[in-house]
Write a protein that holds these residues in place. Structure first.
Motif, PDB file in Angstrom:
ATOM      1  N   ASN A  39       0.813  -1.219   0.000  1.00  0.00           N
ATOM      2  CA  ASN A  39       0.000   0.000   0.000  1.00  0.00           C
ATOM      3  C   ASN A  39       0.847   1.271   0.000  1.00  0.00           C
ATOM      4  OD1 ASN A  39       0.846   0.052   2.625  1.00  0.00           O
ATOM      5  ND2 ASN A  39      -1.206   0.063   3.536  1.00  0.00           N
ATOM      6  N   THR A  40       2.116   1.101  -0.385  1.00  0.00           N
ATOM      7  CA  THR A  40       3.001   2.252  -0.605  1.00  0.00           C
ATOM      8  C   THR A  40       4.081   1.840  -1.593  1.00  0.00           C
ATOM      9  OG1 THR A  40       4.862   3.417   0.396  1.00  0.00           O
ATOM     10  CG2 THR A  40       3.977   1.607   1.642  1.00  0.00           C
ATOM     11  N   THR A  41       4.656   2.842  -2.282  1.00  0.00           N
ATOM     12  CA  THR A  41       5.709   2.535  -3.254  1.00  0.00           C
ATOM     13  C   THR A  41       7.072   2.353  -2.589  1.00  0.00           C
ATOM     14  OG1 THR A  41       5.865   4.909  -3.636  1.00  0.00           O
ATOM     15  CG2 THR A  41       4.595   3.636  -5.233  1.00  0.00           C
ATOM     16  N   ALA A  42       7.167   2.590  -1.278  1.00  0.00           N
ATOM     17  CA  ALA A  42       8.439   2.359  -0.572  1.00  0.00           C
ATOM     18  C   ALA A  42       8.818   0.880  -0.673  1.00  0.00           C
ATOM     19  CB  ALA A  42       8.299   2.768   0.890  1.00  0.00           C
ATOM     20  N   ASP A  43      10.117   0.605  -0.511  1.00  0.00           N
ATOM     21  CA  ASP A  43      10.570  -0.783  -0.567  1.00  0.00           C
ATOM     22  C   ASP A  43       9.850  -1.637   0.471  1.00  0.00           C
ATOM     23  OD1 ASP A  43      12.212  -0.376  -2.652  1.00  0.00           O
ATOM     24  OD2 ASP A  43      14.086  -0.276  -1.493  1.00  0.00           O
ATOM     25  N   ARG A  44       9.763  -1.055   1.663  1.00  0.00           N
ATOM     26  CA  ARG A  44       9.123  -1.775   2.751  1.00  0.00           C
ATOM     27  C   ARG A  44       7.699  -1.236   2.895  1.00  0.00           C
ATOM     28  NH1 ARG A  44       9.888  -4.392   7.647  1.00  0.00           N
ATOM     29  NH2 ARG A  44       9.439  -2.898   9.293  1.00  0.00           N
ATOM     30  N   SER A  45       6.742  -2.156   2.901  1.00  0.00           N
ATOM     31  CA  SER A  45       5.348  -1.710   2.953  1.00  0.00           C
ATOM     32  C   SER A  45       4.555  -2.640   3.838  1.00  0.00           C
ATOM     33  CB  SER A  45       4.759  -1.734   1.539  1.00  0.00           C
ATOM     34  OG  SER A  45       3.369  -1.509   1.579  1.00  0.00           O
ATOM     35  N   ARG A  46       3.534  -2.089   4.447  1.00  0.00           N
ATOM     36  CA  ARG A  46       2.601  -2.949   5.176  1.00  0.00           C
ATOM     37  C   ARG A  46       1.840  -3.815   4.182  1.00  0.00           C
ATOM     38  NH1 ARG A  46       2.164   1.871   8.249  1.00  0.00           N
ATOM     39  NH2 ARG A  46       2.704   1.516  10.442  1.00  0.00           N
ATOM     40  N   LEU A  47       1.410  -4.992   4.658  1.00  0.00           N
ATOM     41  CA  LEU A  47       0.646  -5.932   3.842  1.00  0.00           C
ATOM     42  C   LEU A  47      -0.534  -6.438   4.672  1.00  0.00           C
ATOM     43  CD1 LEU A  47       3.647  -8.094   2.538  1.00  0.00           C
ATOM     44  CD2 LEU A  47       2.486  -6.258   1.288  1.00  0.00           C
ATOM     45  N   SER A  48      -1.529  -6.983   4.019  1.00  0.00           N
ATOM     46  CA  SER A  48      -2.689  -7.518   4.729  1.00  0.00           C
ATOM     47  C   SER A  48      -2.348  -8.868   5.357  1.00  0.00           C
ATOM     48  CB  SER A  48      -3.870  -7.696   3.778  1.00  0.00           C
ATOM     49  OG  SER A  48      -4.875  -8.449   4.439  1.00  0.00           O
ATOM     50  N   MET A  49      -2.388  -8.935   6.662  1.00  0.00           N
ATOM     51  CA  MET A  49      -2.029 -10.169   7.377  1.00  0.00           C
ATOM     52  C   MET A  49      -3.125 -11.234   7.277  1.00  0.00           C
ATOM     53  SD  MET A  49       1.039  -9.973   8.560  1.00  0.00           S
ATOM     54  CE  MET A  49       1.651  -8.939   7.232  1.00  0.00           C
ATOM     55  N   ASP A  50      -4.313 -10.855   6.781  1.00  0.00           N
ATOM     56  CA  ASP A  50      -5.406 -11.828   6.656  1.00  0.00           C
ATOM     57  C   ASP A  50      -5.390 -12.533   5.299  1.00  0.00           C
ATOM     58  OD1 ASP A  50      -7.876 -12.987   7.826  1.00  0.00           O
ATOM     59  OD2 ASP A  50      -8.821 -12.028   6.087  1.00  0.00           O
ATOM     60  N   ALA A  51      -4.692 -11.943   4.311  1.00  0.00           N
ATOM     61  CA  ALA A  51      -4.660 -12.514   2.964  1.00  0.00           C
ATOM     62  C   ALA A  51      -3.407 -13.387   2.797  1.00  0.00           C
ATOM     63  CB  ALA A  51      -4.689 -11.382   1.944  1.00  0.00           C
ATOM     64  N   TRP A  52      -3.157 -13.890   1.581  1.00  0.00           N
ATOM     65  CA  TRP A  52      -1.970 -14.729   1.346  1.00  0.00           C
ATOM     66  C   TRP A  52      -0.691 -13.965   1.689  1.00  0.00           C
ATOM     67  CZ3 TRP A  52      -1.827 -19.934  -0.352  1.00  0.00           C
ATOM     68  CH2 TRP A  52      -3.068 -20.497  -0.686  1.00  0.00           C
ATOM     69  N   ASP A  53      -0.730 -12.624   1.615  1.00  0.00           N
ATOM     70  CA  ASP A  53       0.428 -11.813   1.999  1.00  0.00           C
ATOM     71  C   ASP A  53       0.850 -12.053   3.449  1.00  0.00           C
ATOM     72  OD1 ASP A  53       1.147 -10.482  -0.296  1.00  0.00           O
ATOM     73  OD2 ASP A  53      -0.160  -8.752   0.081  1.00  0.00           O
ATOM     74  N   GLY A  54      -0.078 -12.471   4.285  1.00  0.00           N
ATOM     75  CA  GLY A  54       0.258 -12.759   5.681  1.00  0.00           C
ATOM     76  C   GLY A  54       0.762 -14.185   5.868  1.00  0.00           C
ATOM     77  N   TYR A  55       0.765 -14.952   4.775  1.00  0.00           N
ATOM     78  CA  TYR A  55       1.171 -16.365   4.809  1.00  0.00           C
ATOM     79  C   TYR A  55       2.061 -16.634   3.588  1.00  0.00           C
ATOM     80  CZ  TYR A  55      -2.807 -16.607   8.037  1.00  0.00           C
ATOM     81  OH  TYR A  55      -3.687 -16.389   9.070  1.00  0.00           O
ATOM     82  N   PRO A  56       3.174 -15.868   3.442  1.00  0.00           N
ATOM     83  CA  PRO A  56       3.952 -15.964   2.201  1.00  0.00           C
ATOM     84  C   PRO A  56       4.555 -17.350   1.968  1.00  0.00           C
ATOM     85  CG  PRO A  56       5.116 -14.651   3.858  1.00  0.00           C
ATOM     86  CD  PRO A  56       3.742 -14.886   4.383  1.00  0.00           C
TER      87      PRO A  56
END
Ligand code: FE
Ligand code: CA
Length: 495
Positions: free
Chosen positions: A347-364
């Motif tokens: 949710n940002t163009t920065a290298d490091r960004s928050r991700l949704s922990m409820d979606a697959w992003d929270g279970y990489p």
């Protein structure tokens, strides 16, 4: 039983889980749909006559019979007639005494060896029906589409209290019974919540028009639960009792087979279907077996906790089943039908960004294992279908989401909600940012609607159907975007 003096067919009919030789036919008897027990005797069963026809006027009857609607199943019918013809249209209806149900249309799946050449499948993608946030106008349009089947990927009901005005629906002439104005906890609560949803004429029309393959997300039980763990960490035994009630009401109210019937808080929902040689549908359950969300859920920076390889979104058994299935699939299109966004979404163009922990992003680690399984199997044409987020997205599944030049392993279609989130807007506040931060995101629209997918020998086409609003009924539907991905060369481009 004494003859029924009131129409029991107030909640419509449905069909689902088509096989080449069978399809589940469903109804629920409810002369008084907003009363516990449906206004019927509390034990025994009501005999329901049924007819299955090869034509819409019921002249060429394929099969007739009588099936019980047991009180113990809340007077629902889950009929599973066998010996039908593959890839064929059928019409069905039920009767009790002098009462006749609406007519449903359904279609069996093509034969398992049905050739790809000349084959085509048209499939709807639908999710998220928060009753008090808008009308189900999208489903009235879905009912009029020429489809072979519909995928419903979760949030068929929501567990929140619904006031007499039904929230945004603003029922002033006929307010809802006070019963609905509390959160769903027990079996009666969940059963009545399905009755409320299924009383909607647009939902009834969409079920009567097409067979549905359904799976759930969180709100069929509780927002963002994970396995045995409730959102607010209720005692496990308390939450398991709630889950058992929710799962039981879910099975009762969906066109599912006996094989999916729950046992207490456990329900075997993930399952697989062939659609000729053209497609295979792997329908997942990413709620029942998942590890708890990392970092307390929400949008968080990823780190050792979310990246722990021991965490899982599918559970080990389902993951093995999925990947083993990839290995023996000979289908041209391999469609993974599931709940939560699969591709990475910063949710940002920065290298490091928050991700949704409820979606697959929270279970990489789960996502990497599934993609490695597909890649290792040489799987043809991976397509992931998702819901949950109440927006439309078209996304390319990248081998490395940080490298736009890395291989594209498949495509993901996220279908927006039917009504959850009120009217929404075409470009939500984060529209520019999300598209800039995620080069693999090719399309994003924040309004209500559904998606029509067309699969054939050469390509997948996703038609994003979109409504101007749902807070007032009757909005027209438009195709706000159309994207295609060619067979053998995955990646979305506008058509
Ligand atoms: Fe939802
Ligand atoms: Ca959800």
């Amino acid at each position: 039983m004494t003859p029924l003096t009131e129409n029991p067919f107030t909640l419509g009919v449905a069909s689902g889980d088509p096989l080449p030789d069978s399809v589940v036919l469903w109804t629920r008897l409810a002369p008084r749909p907003y009363e516990p027990g449906n206004g019927l005797p509390a034990d025994g069963a009501v005999d329901v006559q049924w007819e299955l026809s090869r034509d819409a006027s019921f002249r060429q009857l394929e099969r007739t019979g009588t099936v019980p609607a047991p009180a113990v199943d809340n007077h629902t019918v889950h009929l599973d007639p066998s010996g039908l013809e593959p890839g064929r249209d059928y019409w069905y209806r039920f009767r009790v005494g002098r009462w006749i149900s609406p007519i449903g249309h359904t279609r069996t799946a093509p034969a398992a060896d049905h050739a790809v050449t000349g084959a085509r499948a048209r499939l709807g993608l639908v999710s998220c029906m928060q009753y008090d946030e808008g009308y189900y106008t999208a489903l009235a349009h879905l009912a009029r589409e020429d489809l072979d089947a519909v995928f419903f990927v979760g949030d068929y009901i929501y567990e929140n209290a619904i006031n007499a005005q039904a929230g945004a629906r603003n029922y002033t002439a006929t307010p809802l019974p006070a019963f609905f104005d509390h959160w769903t906890w027990n079996l009666t609560d969940y059963r009545l919540r399905y009755a409320l949803g299924k009383s909607d004429p647009d939902l009834q029309a969409a079920h009567a028009a097409h067979p549905w393959y359904v799976t759930w997300d969180d709100h069929e039980v509780e927002n963002n639960y994970a396995g045995d763990i409730s959102q607010h960490d209720d005692p496990v035994d308390v939450f398991r009792a709630r889950r058992a009630a929710a799962y039981r009401a879910y099975w009762e109210n969906m066109p599912l087979r006996e094989a999916q019937r729950p046992s207490g808080p456990d329900m075997p929902l993930y399952r697989r279907f062939s659609y000729g040689r053209l497609a295979r549908f792997d329908i997942l359950d990413t709620r029942q077996y998942r590890s708890d969300q990392a970092y307390g859920d929400g949008w968080k920076y990823p780190g050792p906790e979310s990246e722990d390889p021991d965490r899982t979104l599918t559970g080990e058994a389902q993951e093995r089943w999925l990947v083993d299935g990839f290995r023996d699939s000979t289908a041209l299109w391999n469609v993974v039908v599931q709940q939560v966004a699969f591709c990475r979404r910063k949710n940002t163009t920065a290298d490091r960004s928050r991700l949704s922990m409820d979606a697959w992003d929270g279970y990489p680690a789960s996502r990497e294992r599934v993609l490695a399984g597909a890649d290792g199997a040489g799987l043809a044409n991976l397509v992931v279908l998702s819901g949950d987020v109440h927006v439309h997205y078209a996304m390319d599944i990248k081998e490395d989401f940080d490298d736009p030049d890395s291989r594209t392993l498949g495509v993901e279609v996220v279908g927006t909600s039917v009504s959850s989130g009120f009217d929404g807007e075409e470009r939500p506040d984060d529209w520019n940012l999300m598209l800039a931060a995620n080069p693999h995101m090719k399309y994003y629209d924040g309004r209500r609607g559904y998606v029509v997918l067309t699969l054939d020998e050469t390509r997948l086409q996703a038609d994003f159907r979109t409504l101007s609003g749902v807070v007032t009924p009757g909005a027209p539907v438009t195709t706000s975007a159309r994207f295609v991905s060619e067979a053998g060369a995955p990646g979305f481009s506008p058509a």
